[in-house]
Scaffold this active site. Structure first.
Site, PDB file in Angstrom:
ATOM      1  N   HIS A 108       0.863  -1.182   0.000  1.00  0.00           N
ATOM      2  CA  HIS A 108       0.000   0.000   0.000  1.00  0.00           C
ATOM      3  C   HIS A 108       0.896   1.228   0.000  1.00  0.00           C
ATOM      4  O   HIS A 108       1.961   1.239   0.648  1.00  0.00           O
ATOM      5  CB  HIS A 108      -0.899   0.040   1.233  1.00  0.00           C
ATOM      6  CG  HIS A 108      -1.913  -1.059   1.287  1.00  0.00           C
ATOM      7  ND1 HIS A 108      -2.722  -1.373   0.218  1.00  0.00           N
ATOM      8  CD2 HIS A 108      -2.254  -1.914   2.286  1.00  0.00           C
ATOM      9  CE1 HIS A 108      -3.519  -2.380   0.560  1.00  0.00           C
ATOM     10  NE2 HIS A 108      -3.245  -2.723   1.798  1.00  0.00           N
ATOM     11  N   ALA A 115      -6.291  -5.063  -5.687  1.00  0.00           N
ATOM     12  CA  ALA A 115      -6.117  -6.174  -4.747  1.00  0.00           C
ATOM     13  C   ALA A 115      -7.372  -6.327  -3.892  1.00  0.00           C
ATOM     14  O   ALA A 115      -8.063  -5.347  -3.597  1.00  0.00           O
ATOM     15  CB  ALA A 115      -4.905  -5.927  -3.848  1.00  0.00           C
ATOM     16  N   PHE A 144     -10.451  -3.664  -0.357  1.00  0.00           N
ATOM     17  CA  PHE A 144      -9.807  -3.659  -1.665  1.00  0.00           C
ATOM     18  C   PHE A 144      -8.886  -2.451  -1.800  1.00  0.00           C
ATOM     19  O   PHE A 144      -8.954  -1.501  -1.015  1.00  0.00           O
ATOM     20  CB  PHE A 144     -10.851  -3.637  -2.791  1.00  0.00           C
ATOM     21  CG  PHE A 144     -11.819  -2.479  -2.709  1.00  0.00           C
ATOM     22  CD1 PHE A 144     -11.496  -1.248  -3.257  1.00  0.00           C
ATOM     23  CD2 PHE A 144     -13.049  -2.627  -2.090  1.00  0.00           C
ATOM     24  CE1 PHE A 144     -12.372  -0.180  -3.183  1.00  0.00           C
ATOM     25  CE2 PHE A 144     -13.934  -1.566  -2.008  1.00  0.00           C
ATOM     26  CZ  PHE A 144     -13.598  -0.331  -2.556  1.00  0.00           C
ATOM     27  N   CYS A 162       0.660 -10.710  -3.714  1.00  0.00           N
ATOM     28  CA  CYS A 162      -0.365 -11.743  -3.518  1.00  0.00           C
ATOM     29  C   CYS A 162       0.116 -13.130  -3.933  1.00  0.00           C
ATOM     30  O   CYS A 162      -0.690 -14.010  -4.232  1.00  0.00           O
ATOM     31  CB  CYS A 162      -1.659 -11.385  -4.250  1.00  0.00           C
ATOM     32  SG  CYS A 162      -2.374  -9.826  -3.700  1.00  0.00           S
TER      33      CYS A 162
END
EC number: 2.3.1.181
Length: 228
Positions: A87, A152, A166, A183
């Site tokens: 992030h 994501a 998300f 991921c």
């Protein structure tokens, strides 16, 4: 920060919180834990929270240490499903805190609803995207014609109240994703709306998401049999 409410498919309302200054990940996680507990006992309304974080890598419950390639930023363990995720600035994160006791106790249905909400919102900007069975996230065609991840998905459900949600790449530094195997999927790249030639602000993204939110809530209400 902006606060407002969006009518839901039941007799209540889902609150929206939109932050346009970066919120440290640990602070957001603590706030989400508190809100989850309050919703579960009926002391707070459900919440959609849109925000961005300073650069951080987060480890889901299935994270494999070998997929942490270059921990150049803080790494935070979290209770959401999935593996490592990045992030950072330019990525819009949506935390979704809904009470599934009111909306059908089916986590898979909830996740599919989230995927479709993001897909429909991207579609409103002319971006075709899709979900793929067995491959977590939201996918689109990159500038080279290959599939790449643009969003994501990662959720946690505690006492039937959802957490996390998300993240969609508006214009992040894509090199920051190279510190992890995003991921756990090595064979595909990561893209963004900016890389695809679209200059979409956080405010524009939020407004588009709000415009598509009622369809998401109605899909859950239809499933749970709640049509009020």
């Amino acid at each position: 920060m902006m606060l407002d409410t969006q009518p839901s498919a039941d007799s209540g309302a889902v609150e929206w919180q939109r932050d346009y200054e970066r919120v440290p990940y640990r602070a957001a996680l603590d706030a989400m834990e508190r809100r989850n507990a309050a919703i579960a006992v009926g002391q707070a309304s459900e919440l959609f929270w849109m925000l961005e974080h300073p650069p951080v890598y987060t480890a889901g419950t299935s994270a494999v240490v070998e997929e942490l390639l270059d921990p150049r930023f803080e790494v935070v363990k979290t209770g959401r499903g999935g593996r490592y995720t990045y992030h950072g600035p330019g990525q819009r994160v949506g935390y979704v805190m809904l009470d599934l006791t009111k909306r059908g106790r089916d986590v898979r249905r909830f996740v599919h609803g989230l995927e479709q909400w993001v897909i429909d919102t991207l579609g409103s900007f002319g971006v075709e995207s899709w979900a793929v069975d067995g491959r977590v996230g939201i996918w689109t065609k990159d500038v080279d014609g290959r599939e790449a991840k643009i969003g994501a998905i990662g959720v946690r459900v505690r006492r039937w109240v959802t957490m996390h949600g998300f993240a969609v790449n508006l214009d992040p530094d894509l090199t920051h994703f190279t510190g992890i195997v995003p991921c756990g999927i090595e064979e595909f790249g990561v893209t963004s709306l900016a890389r695809l030639g679209l200059d979409i602000s956080a405010q524009q993204w939020d407004e588009a998401l709000i415009a598509q939110s009622q369809a998401f809530l109605e899909s859950l209400a239809k499933y749970s049999g709640n049509t009020r």
